[in-house]
Design a protein around this motif. Structure first.
Motif, PDB file in Angstrom:
ATOM      1  N   GLU A 111       0.843  -1.110  -0.089  1.00 17.21           N
ATOM      2  CA  GLU A 111       0.085   0.051  -0.111  1.00 17.21           C
ATOM      3  C   GLU A 111       0.798   1.234  -0.035  1.00 17.21           C
ATOM      4  O   GLU A 111       1.935   1.324   0.625  1.00 17.21           O
ATOM      5  CB  GLU A 111      -0.915  -0.017   1.203  1.00 17.21           C
ATOM      6  CG  GLU A 111      -1.990  -1.082   1.514  1.00 17.21           C
ATOM      7  CD  GLU A 111      -3.141  -0.786   0.440  1.00 17.21           C
ATOM      8  OE1 GLU A 111      -3.313   0.220   0.001  1.00 17.21           O
ATOM      9  OE2 GLU A 111      -3.777  -1.847   0.256  1.00 17.21           O
ATOM     10  N   VAL A 112       0.367   2.334  -0.736  1.00 16.74           N
ATOM     11  CA  VAL A 112       1.392   3.557  -0.791  1.00 16.74           C
ATOM     12  C   VAL A 112       0.596   4.325   0.176  1.00 16.74           C
ATOM     13  O   VAL A 112      -0.685   4.873   0.149  1.00 16.74           O
ATOM     14  CB  VAL A 112       1.233   4.168  -2.219  1.00 16.74           C
ATOM     15  CG1 VAL A 112       1.740   5.582  -2.156  1.00 16.74           C
ATOM     16  CG2 VAL A 112       1.857   3.290  -3.057  1.00 16.74           C
ATOM     17  N   MET A 113       1.412   5.296   1.170  1.00 13.31           N
ATOM     18  CA  MET A 113       0.909   5.936   2.287  1.00 13.31           C
ATOM     19  C   MET A 113       0.184   7.232   1.503  1.00 13.31           C
ATOM     20  O   MET A 113       0.762   7.713   0.355  1.00 13.31           O
ATOM     21  CB  MET A 113       1.939   6.507   3.096  1.00 13.31           C
ATOM     22  CG  MET A 113       2.769   5.376   3.942  1.00 13.31           C
ATOM     23  SD  MET A 113       4.078   5.785   4.608  1.00 13.31           S
ATOM     24  CE  MET A 113       3.638   7.086   5.644  1.00 13.31           C
ATOM     25  N   ASP A 114      -0.763   7.759   2.152  1.00 16.90           N
ATOM     26  CA  ASP A 114      -1.550   8.885   1.609  1.00 16.90           C
ATOM     27  C   ASP A 114      -0.675  10.147   1.591  1.00 16.90           C
ATOM     28  O   ASP A 114      -0.686  11.046   1.006  1.00 16.90           O
ATOM     29  CB  ASP A 114      -2.994   9.270   2.427  1.00 16.90           C
ATOM     30  CG  ASP A 114      -3.966   8.104   1.779  1.00 16.90           C
ATOM     31  OD1 ASP A 114      -3.902   7.425   0.957  1.00 16.90           O
ATOM     32  OD2 ASP A 114      -4.848   7.840   2.860  1.00 16.90           O
ATOM     33  N   SER A 115       0.140  10.333   2.820  1.00 19.72           N
ATOM     34  CA  SER A 115       1.093  11.243   3.039  1.00 19.72           C
ATOM     35  C   SER A 115       2.313  10.841   3.795  1.00 19.72           C
ATOM     36  O   SER A 115       2.288   9.699   4.484  1.00 19.72           O
ATOM     37  CB  SER A 115       0.317  12.279   3.779  1.00 19.72           C
ATOM     38  OG  SER A 115       1.251  13.478   4.128  1.00 19.72           O
ATOM     39  N   ALA A 116       3.407  11.666   3.413  1.00 25.05           N
ATOM     40  CA  ALA A 116       4.542  11.244   4.440  1.00 25.05           C
ATOM     41  C   ALA A 116       4.567  12.213   5.682  1.00 25.05           C
ATOM     42  O   ALA A 116       5.795  12.010   6.573  1.00 25.05           O
ATOM     43  CB  ALA A 116       5.888  11.558   3.481  1.00 25.05           C
ATOM     44  N   GLN A 117       3.929  12.989   5.671  1.00 27.88           N
ATOM     45  CA  GLN A 117       3.783  13.853   6.843  1.00 27.88           C
ATOM     46  C   GLN A 117       4.041  13.179   8.122  1.00 27.88           C
ATOM     47  O   GLN A 117       3.368  12.161   8.871  1.00 27.88           O
ATOM     48  CB  GLN A 117       2.326  14.442   7.036  1.00 27.88           C
ATOM     49  CG  GLN A 117       2.104  15.492   8.270  1.00 27.88           C
ATOM     50  CD  GLN A 117       2.870  16.842   7.515  1.00 27.88           C
ATOM     51  OE1 GLN A 117       2.809  17.038   6.501  1.00 27.88           O
ATOM     52  NE2 GLN A 117       3.209  17.787   8.681  1.00 27.88           N
ATOM     53  N   GLY A 118       4.981  13.453   8.812  1.00 33.69           N
ATOM     54  CA  GLY A 118       5.657  13.091  10.272  1.00 33.69           C
ATOM     55  C   GLY A 118       6.061  11.744  10.173  1.00 33.69           C
ATOM     56  O   GLY A 118       6.378  10.968  11.238  1.00 33.69           O
ATOM     57  N   ALA A 177      16.559   7.677  -3.675  1.00 32.92           N
ATOM     58  CA  ALA A 177      16.047   6.612  -2.751  1.00 32.92           C
ATOM     59  C   ALA A 177      14.926   5.938  -3.388  1.00 32.92           C
ATOM     60  O   ALA A 177      14.151   6.384  -4.265  1.00 32.92           O
ATOM     61  CB  ALA A 177      16.060   6.848  -1.444  1.00 32.92           C
ATOM     62  N   ALA A 178      14.876   4.731  -2.933  1.00 34.33           N
ATOM     63  CA  ALA A 178      13.593   3.954  -3.178  1.00 34.33           C
ATOM     64  C   ALA A 178      13.055   3.292  -2.068  1.00 34.33           C
ATOM     65  O   ALA A 178      13.693   3.197  -0.923  1.00 34.33           O
ATOM     66  CB  ALA A 178      13.940   2.648  -4.081  1.00 34.33           C
ATOM     67  N   HIS A 179      11.607   3.369  -1.813  1.00 34.27           N
ATOM     68  CA  HIS A 179      10.813   3.259  -0.741  1.00 34.27           C
ATOM     69  C   HIS A 179       9.688   2.367  -0.990  1.00 34.27           C
ATOM     70  O   HIS A 179       9.106   2.587  -1.989  1.00 34.27           O
ATOM     71  CB  HIS A 179      10.569   4.390   0.198  1.00 34.27           C
ATOM     72  CG  HIS A 179      10.227   3.904   1.520  1.00 34.27           C
ATOM     73  ND1 HIS A 179       8.842   3.801   1.517  1.00 34.27           N
ATOM     74  CD2 HIS A 179      10.743   4.149   2.905  1.00 34.27           C
ATOM     75  CE1 HIS A 179       8.717   3.681   3.066  1.00 34.27           C
ATOM     76  NE2 HIS A 179       9.794   3.699   3.705  1.00 34.27           N
ATOM     77  N   ARG A 180       9.109   1.253  -0.494  1.00 36.14           N
ATOM     78  CA  ARG A 180       7.989   0.651  -0.627  1.00 36.14           C
ATOM     79  C   ARG A 180       6.697   1.396  -0.702  1.00 36.14           C
ATOM     80  O   ARG A 180       5.719   1.232  -1.375  1.00 36.14           O
ATOM     81  CB  ARG A 180       7.833  -0.719   0.048  1.00 36.14           C
ATOM     82  CG  ARG A 180       9.067  -1.776  -0.064  1.00 36.14           C
ATOM     83  CD  ARG A 180       8.695  -2.943   0.536  1.00 36.14           C
ATOM     84  NE  ARG A 180       8.986  -2.799   2.018  1.00 36.14           N
ATOM     85  CZ  ARG A 180       9.907  -2.778   2.894  1.00 36.14           C
ATOM     86  NH1 ARG A 180      10.917  -3.259   2.213  1.00 36.14           N
ATOM     87  NH2 ARG A 180      10.089  -2.682   3.941  1.00 36.14           N
ATOM     88  N   SER A 181       6.610   2.277   0.400  1.00 30.18           N
ATOM     89  CA  SER A 181       5.400   2.847   0.440  1.00 30.18           C
ATOM     90  C   SER A 181       4.952   4.222   0.589  1.00 30.18           C
ATOM     91  O   SER A 181       4.009   5.060   0.915  1.00 30.18           O
ATOM     92  CB  SER A 181       4.815   2.337   1.998  1.00 30.18           C
ATOM     93  OG  SER A 181       5.569   2.679   2.822  1.00 30.18           O
TER      94      SER A 181
END
Length: 286
Positions: A70-77, A109-113
């Motif tokens: 799943e991809v996060m809606d936001s990276a906030q915090g 960089a690469a990140h899953r979510s």
């Protein structure tokens, strides 16, 4: 819609001896670093800023090797601690998950979510070195790894020879029109300094950044060592983050890049790190 991501399928296998089935679009079976000398002093940190999510690379959920993510809606915090790996020459010049071209000499960089793109501060917990990276790819698809860094980022953080390192990652500049609470205060300070420069005619200068540390004692030790070898002024520049302070060690300013390169060479000959040349407002060093 399910997105099957091929861009970073083997992300994270660089220099670790892991073996993966090679995708036909890659000409190398095993990943390596560059086949030529890479001057890490030419690396430029990306400036953290809000960028809207790209149309490519953010489909959620998506599937890789039978696993769904799943991809996060936001990276906030966002904050996390875990293992980082790096990927390099095998993927150099190929498309990333959001459609950009991977350049192993840039700080990415690469990140899953995390949403693409996202800016992160990454700190190597083994040596306190820190840098900003821009996440534009998916991976690593290893259960024990948190993030996959470009070869350049691994060089700046000092773990390209080990293949992996334990790191802390913190989201930066994830809000439209503002900055995330964990954003490196350098970005805000630079913006303020730029505004002052516009108003008062101040100019920028070149500095050699020799290190960035969470530990004040480590930064102070490096500063004291530089006092013995540097031909220019040595500065300890502090920036507040959510859980403490980042301490950067700068030498300069220099009137031109040739002078900065000479100082960088002196620092390297004395085995005092992997310095990089940066451009900052002249009053940023205090």
């Amino acid at each position: 819609m399910v997105l099957v991501v091929f861009t970073a399928l083997v992300a994270g296998c660089a220099s670790t001896g892991d073996e993966r089935v090679s995708d036909s679009r890659y000409t190398m079976d095993q990943d390596t670093g560059p086949d030529r000398h890479f001057d890490v002093s030419t690396v430029v940190e990306p400036e953290p800023r809000y960028e809207p999510p790209t149309s490519a690379g953010n489909q959620s959920p998506y599937e890789v090797w039978g696993e769904t993510y799943e991809v996060m809606d936001s990276a906030q915090g966002y904050e996390a601690t875990g293992m980082a790996s790096w990927y390099g020459r095998k993927f150099h010049g190929h498309k990333t998950s959001n459609g950009e071209t991977y350049d192993m000499f840039e700080l990415t960089a690469a990140h899953r979510s995390l949403p693409l793109p996202t800016f992160l501060r990454v700190t190597n917990l083994n040596n306190d070195r820190s840098t900003i990276v821009r996440v534009n790819d998916r991976g690593p698809f290893h259960g024990d790894r948190l993030i996959d860094l470009s070869y350049a980022a691994a060089r700046v953080l000092g773990f390209q020879g080990q293949g992996t390192a334990r790191v802390r990652v913190e989201a930066v500049a994830t809000s439209p029109g503002g900055r995330d609470s964990v954003a490196d205060a350098d970005a805000d300070a630079d913006a303020d300094a730029d505004a002052d420069a516009d108003a008062e005619g101040k100019s920028e200068g070149l500095f050699v950044q020799v290190g960035a540390f969470g530990s004040l004692s480590a930064a102070t030790q490096l500063r004291d060592q530089l006092f013995l070898v540097a031909d220019s002024r040595v500065h300890l520049v502090e920036a507040a983050i959510q859980d403490g302070t980042v301490h950067r060690v700068w030498v300069g300013p220099f009137e031109n890049r040739s002078e900065a390169e000479q100082e960088k060479s002196v620092i390297e000959r004395n085995n005092l790190g992997q310095p990089i040349i940066i451009s900052r407002p002249l009053d940023a060093a205090g």
